[in-house]
Design an enzyme around this catalytic site. Structure first.
Site, PDB file in Angstrom:
ATOM      1  N   HIS A 182       0.993  -1.071  -0.036  1.00 53.58           N
ATOM      2  CA  HIS A 182      -0.006   0.005   0.018  1.00 53.58           C
ATOM      3  C   HIS A 182       0.749   1.305   0.064  1.00 53.58           C
ATOM      4  O   HIS A 182       0.307   2.446  -0.067  1.00 53.58           O
ATOM      5  CB  HIS A 182      -0.864   0.022   0.983  1.00 53.58           C
ATOM      6  CG  HIS A 182      -0.319  -0.034   2.506  1.00 53.58           C
ATOM      7  ND1 HIS A 182      -0.879  -0.710   3.370  1.00 53.58           N
ATOM      8  CD2 HIS A 182       0.866   0.169   2.874  1.00 53.58           C
ATOM      9  CE1 HIS A 182      -0.049  -0.864   4.572  1.00 53.58           C
ATOM     10  NE2 HIS A 182       0.856  -0.312   4.211  1.00 53.58           N
ATOM     11  N   ASP A 236       7.003   4.466   0.599  1.00 46.78           N
ATOM     12  CA  ASP A 236       8.149   3.896   1.344  1.00 46.78           C
ATOM     13  C   ASP A 236       9.648   4.203   0.577  1.00 46.78           C
ATOM     14  O   ASP A 236      10.542   4.056   1.118  1.00 46.78           O
ATOM     15  CB  ASP A 236       8.058   2.484   1.521  1.00 46.78           C
ATOM     16  CG  ASP A 236       7.002   2.101   2.273  1.00 46.78           C
ATOM     17  OD1 ASP A 236       6.822   2.160   3.529  1.00 46.78           O
ATOM     18  OD2 ASP A 236       5.925   1.254   1.745  1.00 46.78           O
TER      19      ASP A 236
END
Lengths: 460, 460
Positions: free
Chosen positions: B178, B269
């Site tokens: 995600h 990320d």
């Protein structure tokens, strides 16, 4: 190919006497080049005159009909040439020594240019700005003034320059290096019958591996393995005491350790590479490369540079001493270098196998097409006939080929795109780097160095 | 696709309650899955019972007809499944914390697993031996017992596991993460109209870049550039004082610095990655990632692990407190996670775009076919419909994609081939490495750690 009477060969960087003289002798010994025009070009007129003087006198002595010309004008040398040999090194050894000194002040032993699988002291990649620029401008001259010529590039870094010029220009190019001949020392030391040895050595220039090794049909590695068990310790003991040559490392502990680690014997300059495991400092280098720490330690390299100077002085003496024939010091025998043999094969159409550097284009699986590989290929008047090879072993592919290829791409990117960030990225991955500040200060000081004004602009 | 009445979904690692519960709610909210059999599988029976208890009670509350089963038998869970969701993490957080501690004693801040472009604290690559082994054995179970199933892998490291399993097994696999949803925080902070933003985000998992960014047809980067000039300093000042979340880094100085350096905005990320420039130590991390040094500092990571425990306790309390409906704490709303939406698209044949990780096979130029890339793709009952994209910018390709890809190859090689030398090679390229001895001692101590007996054998 043109007829022999019309062949024009230009040698860029001909003032490198130590390199040029054997090549000039090779030319004079070739029937196929008997009527060639050879243009010696250099920007150093004194050294050019020395080499030109040598060529003229040598030709007289052996009754060669080769016509030598000298010029400091690159375009004159290149115009309508059939072969352009590039051996030019931009800036002198002392320039790179100064960069090395600045690097070492900041913790980069042997200079920021020395990285995994490229520890060779004059294989200038990231700090080779002027060298890349020179090689590219020679290639551009060829595109313009001799579009059909072959560029035979012996100037380092052969890997980077062959990839760069082959990608960015239309020039027909072959990179050449005599490093693979280090294998002959292995054959000799293992006491193998040379004429029964069958070998293939492939990879990148200075990162080549003995992928095929047969002796009279048998697995040649058997002999090496036996040597390691029964002879190596004795050999090393004697070698540490007796060797006078820092380049005498073909069967050094480094070579054998790499063989054990990567599964194939590294050949020639490959042994000089490896990770920092072999190179942290002089002590480490001595452990792996013998009493001088190999050719790329502070000792070995100083010896090599001194040797070049001595050799140049010998040549100078020989040429100025008209009382003795040159053939006494330089006997009329083939040098063993590939470049003139290769031209001979192209001129005469005699197919022979040479160790060449050209874009991969599928020859070695697992390496992109547009990356220069070193491998044997047959050459004749039609050009280069590539073979295909089995892939390199996975360990070599992943831990040697990938990191070396990445550094090549980084060096090319730095040259092509410029920008300080390219130097930053180069250093931030370096095991000698301990802080961001170290990186910034190293870059600052290197770019401030006198002589680097243009380079500083490029990387600003 | 099977009819909805016959659908079997198995969730491996279902005991990860914090992750499972939103997914289970998603399943119960899907009409297409109303009659599905959902197998919850975990080796931790206590946590499995907790999640199973949750599912049963929640289904009752919202009158869901989904049939839940629990099992500690992986084969039972997988046999004849249509979809296998893998979220299992082998070994617990504390196992990796112990490896981190040993690494740090030897100079490897945040552990030997943290390297350029993979600084994420639970993205276990080189030291993920047990994790790789578990994922591979799940894939082997699927090959044997449910060869037509889709493996939807959300377990990290998604990049490595997707590449590994797609290369080595016949399983149809999609890796999901995600992380790309971090872009929504960017949209919000830049105050852009979400429904008018058009974006493409591609790369490797955790290394993805905003390659297409339009706002109502206009160049979206204009808005970001303006924000940087007019808002960023104010934003950062306030953010340093007020943020309570170590993951709140989508527009951190690190993100903006990477944008300036590499030319595209890093998403999700990706911001946690980068070179050591951003990560040398806590002080550096705080400079770039705010007051906690980002999620991957010793502070941020401790906060995250504590948060997981708190959340688990909340869930435990909610489930054991039968006086209040679960829907109060867990409202019946879609979670926003992709995995069940993706299953829904496959079951119903409704084509929708998802952010998936699959082998490249030509989608992104310059990346080998057999390397997993993350990119948007349309999914329906026929499977994945890949698009092709323009190449990533040269700087990202060379300084981000190449090094990250190399580390992926090294992690896979280490897992597949074993041998101490693979760990050695991993460390000898690390900027935290200062000597060969440091490398050897680190490997020794990590392999001696209780729990690592099997791994030690693999790497002996």
């Amino acid at each position: 190919m043109p007829e022999s009477s019309k062949i024009k060969i230009s040698i860029i960087g001909a003032g490198s006497a130590v390199w040029s003289i054997p090549v000039l002798i090779d030319i004079m010994l070739k029937k196929s080049l008997a009527n060639a025009d050879v243009y010696l070009m250099d920007i150093d007129l004194d050294r050019l005159k020395l080499v030109y003087g040598f060529a003229k006198r040598y030709a007289e002595e052996i009754h060669s009909t080769v016509k030598f010309h000298m010029t400091t004008d690159r375009v004159e040398a290149i115009r309508d040439a059939d072969f352009v040999i590039n051996s030019a090194m931009a800036m002198g050894h002392s320039y790179y020594e100064r960069m090395r000194e600045i690097s070492e002040k900041h913790g980069y032993y042997r200079g920021i240019n020395s990285v995994e699988w490229n520890m060779v002291s004059d294989y200038h990649t990231i700090w080779g700005y002027y060298q890349f620029k020179l090689a590219m401008s020679i290639a551009r001259n060829i595109e313009e003034y001799a579009p059909d010529a072959w560029l035979l590039n012996v100037a380092n870094p052969v890997f980077e320059l062959t990839t760069l010029i082959s990608r960015k220009t239309k020039v027909k190019m072959i990179g050449l290096c005599h490093g693979h001949m280090g294998f002959e020392n292995v054959i000799r030391e293992l006491k193998l019958p040379k004429d029964k040895v069958e070998a293939e050595i492939i990879g990148f220039n200075h990162v080549i591996w003995l992928t095929k090794f047969k002796v009279d049909g048998e697995d040649g590695y058997k002999f090496l393995d036996k040597w390691i068990v029964t002879e190596a310790d004795k050999y090393w003991k004697k070698w540490r005491e007796t060797t006078a040559n820092p380049f005498d490392i073909d069967l050094s502990p480094a070579a054998i350790d790499m063989y054990k680690n990567y599964g194939l014997l590294p050949i020639g300059d490959t042994v000089r590479g490896g990770t920092w495991k072999y190179h942290w400092n002089l002590e480490t280098k001595k452990k792996w490369y013998g009493p001088y720490g190999g050719p790329d330690s502070e000792i070995g390299w100083a010896m090599y540079v001194a040797f070049l100077k001595m050799r140049l002085y010998e040549i100078y003496k020989a040429i100025t001493d008209t009382s003795r024939p040159l053939t006494l010091l330089f006997p009329p025998k083939p040098s063993g270098e590939q470049v003139i043999e290769l031209i001979d094969s192209m001129v005469t159409g005699t197919p022979r196998t040479f160790q060449v550097n050209i874009l991969n284009n599928g020859s070695i699986p697992g390496i992109p097409d547009n990356v220069a590989v070193e491998m044997p290929a047959v050459i004749d008047d039609k050009g280069v006939h590539r073979k295909t090879f089995p892939p390199l072993p996975s360990k070599i592919q992943k831990y040697v080929i990938y990191p070396r290829m990445m550094r090549m791409e980084w060096a090319l990117e730095a040259f092509l795109e410029g920008g300080r960030d390219k130097l930053f990225e180069w250093l931030i991955y370096d095991p000698r780097t301990k802080s961001t500040r170290q990186v910034e200060e190293t870059i600052d000081d290197l770019l401030k160095m006198p002589g680097n004004e243009e380079m500083a602009k490029h990387y600003s």
